[in-house]
Design a protein around this motif. Sequence first.
Motif, PDB file in Angstrom:
ATOM      1  N   PHE A 180       2.080   6.814  -6.993  1.00 22.88           N
ATOM      2  CA  PHE A 180       1.015   7.555  -7.686  1.00 22.88           C
ATOM      3  C   PHE A 180       0.542   8.790  -6.917  1.00 22.88           C
ATOM      4  N   ARG A 181       1.331   9.229  -5.907  1.00 22.41           N
ATOM      5  CA  ARG A 181       0.900  10.360  -5.076  1.00 22.41           C
ATOM      6  C   ARG A 181       0.639  11.622  -5.914  1.00 22.41           C
ATOM      7  N   TYR A 182       1.454  11.837  -6.943  1.00 18.20           N
ATOM      8  CA  TYR A 182       1.362  13.098  -7.690  1.00 18.20           C
ATOM      9  C   TYR A 182       0.684  12.934  -9.061  1.00 18.20           C
ATOM     10  N   PRO A 192      -2.740  13.021 -10.990  1.00 19.71           N
ATOM     11  CA  PRO A 192      -4.139  13.430 -10.759  1.00 19.71           C
ATOM     12  C   PRO A 192      -5.131  12.305 -10.991  1.00 19.71           C
ATOM     13  N   THR A 193      -4.847  11.413 -11.976  1.00 21.16           N
ATOM     14  CA  THR A 193      -5.819  10.359 -12.283  1.00 21.16           C
ATOM     15  C   THR A 193      -5.920   9.306 -11.168  1.00 21.16           C
ATOM     16  N   LYS A 194      -4.936   9.289 -10.298  1.00 23.10           N
ATOM     17  CA  LYS A 194      -4.917   8.288  -9.219  1.00 23.10           C
ATOM     18  C   LYS A 194      -5.163   8.899  -7.839  1.00 23.10           C
ATOM     19  N   SER A 195      -5.471  10.193  -7.802  1.00 20.49           N
ATOM     20  CA  SER A 195      -5.540  10.890  -6.507  1.00 20.49           C
ATOM     21  C   SER A 195      -6.597  10.292  -5.580  1.00 20.49           C
ATOM     22  N   ASN A 196      -7.767   9.935  -6.127  1.00 19.19           N
ATOM     23  CA  ASN A 196      -8.821   9.359  -5.274  1.00 19.19           C
ATOM     24  C   ASN A 196      -8.380   8.028  -4.658  1.00 19.19           C
ATOM     25  N   GLN A 197      -7.732   7.208  -5.499  1.00 19.27           N
ATOM     26  CA  GLN A 197      -7.265   5.909  -4.997  1.00 19.27           C
ATOM     27  C   GLN A 197      -6.168   6.079  -3.944  1.00 19.27           C
ATOM     28  N   VAL A 198      -5.267   7.057  -4.182  1.00 18.51           N
ATOM     29  CA  VAL A 198      -4.186   7.318  -3.218  1.00 18.51           C
ATOM     30  C   VAL A 198      -4.768   7.765  -1.884  1.00 18.51           C
ATOM     31  N   GLN A 199      -5.707   8.729  -1.923  1.00 17.82           N
ATOM     32  CA  GLN A 199      -6.318   9.221  -0.680  1.00 17.82           C
ATOM     33  C   GLN A 199      -7.066   8.108   0.046  1.00 17.82           C
ATOM     34  N   THR A 248       0.839  -1.210   0.000  1.00 17.11           N
ATOM     35  CA  THR A 248       0.000   0.000   0.000  1.00 17.11           C
ATOM     36  C   THR A 248       0.867   1.250   0.000  1.00 17.11           C
ATOM     37  N   GLU A 249       1.901   1.277   0.825  1.00 23.00           N
ATOM     38  CA  GLU A 249       2.789   2.445   0.865  1.00 23.00           C
ATOM     39  C   GLU A 249       3.523   2.623  -0.460  1.00 23.00           C
TER      40      GLU A 249
END
Length: 645
Positions: free
Chosen positions: A284-286, A288-295, A277-278
């Motif tokens: 993918f922290r930065y 935009p297309t993955k921001s929801n999944q990262v959060q 997970t980490e």
Amino acid sequence: MISINNVSVSFGSWNLLDCINFHISETDKIGLVGKNGAGKSTLMKLGSIDKPSSLKIGYLPQIMEHHRGHTVLEEALSVFDYIHEMEGELAGITAQLAERTDYESAAYAALIERMNHLNDRLALESGLSPRAQAEKVLYGLGFKADELDRLTETFSQGWELDRLTETFSQGWNMRIELAKILLSQPDVLLLDEPTNHLDIESIEWFEDYLKAFRGAVLLVSHDRKFLDNVTTRTVEILLGHVNDYKVPYSQYVTLRAERIAQQTAAYENQQRMIEKTEDFINRFRYKPTKSNQVQSRIKALEKLERIEIDESDNATLSLKFPPAQRSGDVVFKGTDLTVGYPQKVVFRDAQIEIKRGEKVALIGRNGEGKTTLMRVIMGELEPKAGEAKVGHNVKIGYYAQNQEDILDPSETVFGTLDRIAVGEIRTKLRDLLGAFLFKGEDIDKKVSVLSGGERARLGMAKLMLSPYNVLALDEPTNHMDIRSKDILKQALKAFDGTLIVVSHDRDFLDGLVDKLYEFRDGKVTEHLGSVQDFLQKRKLESLQELERKLPLAEKPVEKPVKEQVKQFQQQKFVSKEQRKLQNRVSFLEKEIARREGRMGEIEKLLSAPGPQDDVMELTREYLELKRALDADTDEWTTLMEQLDN
């Protein structure tokens, strides 16, 4: 019944017990386990626990003060002093009531109430006589009839021979204290190492007693067989915390290993998931297309309940006896050996031979001469008759069971060894103490604050200061925890010299020794084989002695005339005794029927008293009848058991 809630114990910056909690119910049989110094004895001594004020607790500590100048029976009967006090108070009240005439006063009513209360209390105590109760327990703990009138302890200076003729050993005095506790009929038994000074037969009797005991038992013991036979629950003290298992000791060991294995597997799986997970978050922290999944994953990690593995105290003894020079073929030989003190012979005409490399156990009841033989071997005591000879080039390392008396309580752990060490070993004392689990600040502790197990380890460390080819160990496992006992046992099995060991620990001796000398009734008998072989043989002998039955295939041998006459006289005597018992039983049955009849009459009168009925007098008569009835019934039960036997 007893609750231990958030209890903590600290010594300076060191937390021995940290917010521990557990509950003891009315019939719990609990084994309290943990390493030496973990806090088991401390927990036993705690007063800050929640319990009913009426709860009666019987506490047997590891080390105790013994009363002096009383006989064994007098000391045991001191438990019943309160009965004599109540009888004296009742006699005083009766005398007062006979003289007073203020029948309507509050003081008179208070005396009547107190008299009724005392009568009720005495009625409850009117079963088996105190002497009979005391004798039953003392015999079970190994005392003989002719020992009950011996003094428990007398005053004398130093280790004198006349002291030895008049006193009981530490083990026997512990049994007297244990007998007093059992006779006091407590609701809860707190027993700290009760089997340390019990012989094998007494341990078996005590096991049966505790299994039949109706109250709760909290028991500290390093005898795993004793724990398995008595307890049904195990409370472990580990690094200041407690873990509660609802099973006996052996099952606890298995469950604890399974629990740690399950925790370890779950922990490792969770760590792999966290790592993945980490890694996803960092990759993918930065984007935009993955921001929801990262959060989403960040929040999931924040809410995750982390699995922890129970801490384990893996510190163990590092024990290996140093090699020594080879001794002669015969290490010790006693020929026609009679040993004792000025006024007492302990054993006589013994033939004892211990050869190089043998592992020999000295077993038997306390006071039969095991430690006395050790003193003969060490040259501290001359035999009264016969010859005692130590072999060529024999160098003996001696471990005495009374370490608390031998070690200087004002000395430190380090100073105890430093004072007697010579040569190169002096430069390695800290390493040696570390091998016996004395690390860091432990080596500066005073001997007076050490637990029983820590003193045992320190005494054993003293044996490592010189290379011995014979080890004479008197109760070496007293106060040692189970893990330390296992390590000592393995070290002794690997020891290439000769071992002479006194022990009552069946598990410790099993697989360690190959020869036993049994001390019994003033005689010493050699047994070849393991302790298990000996126990099986001893039980067979006991059954034969009790039942005296011939095998079916054997025909009885014709006895000489004199022996037949003797047997007839014995049978005649038994018949006479039976008639006496039967006559007494018949008398008691009539008395029981008469008392029950009169009690029934009084019950009817008390249910609807008339103006001529003295309620107080009727109540007093009823209580006296009840006391007498209970006593008659108990005696009738005892006599019927004798007749059945």
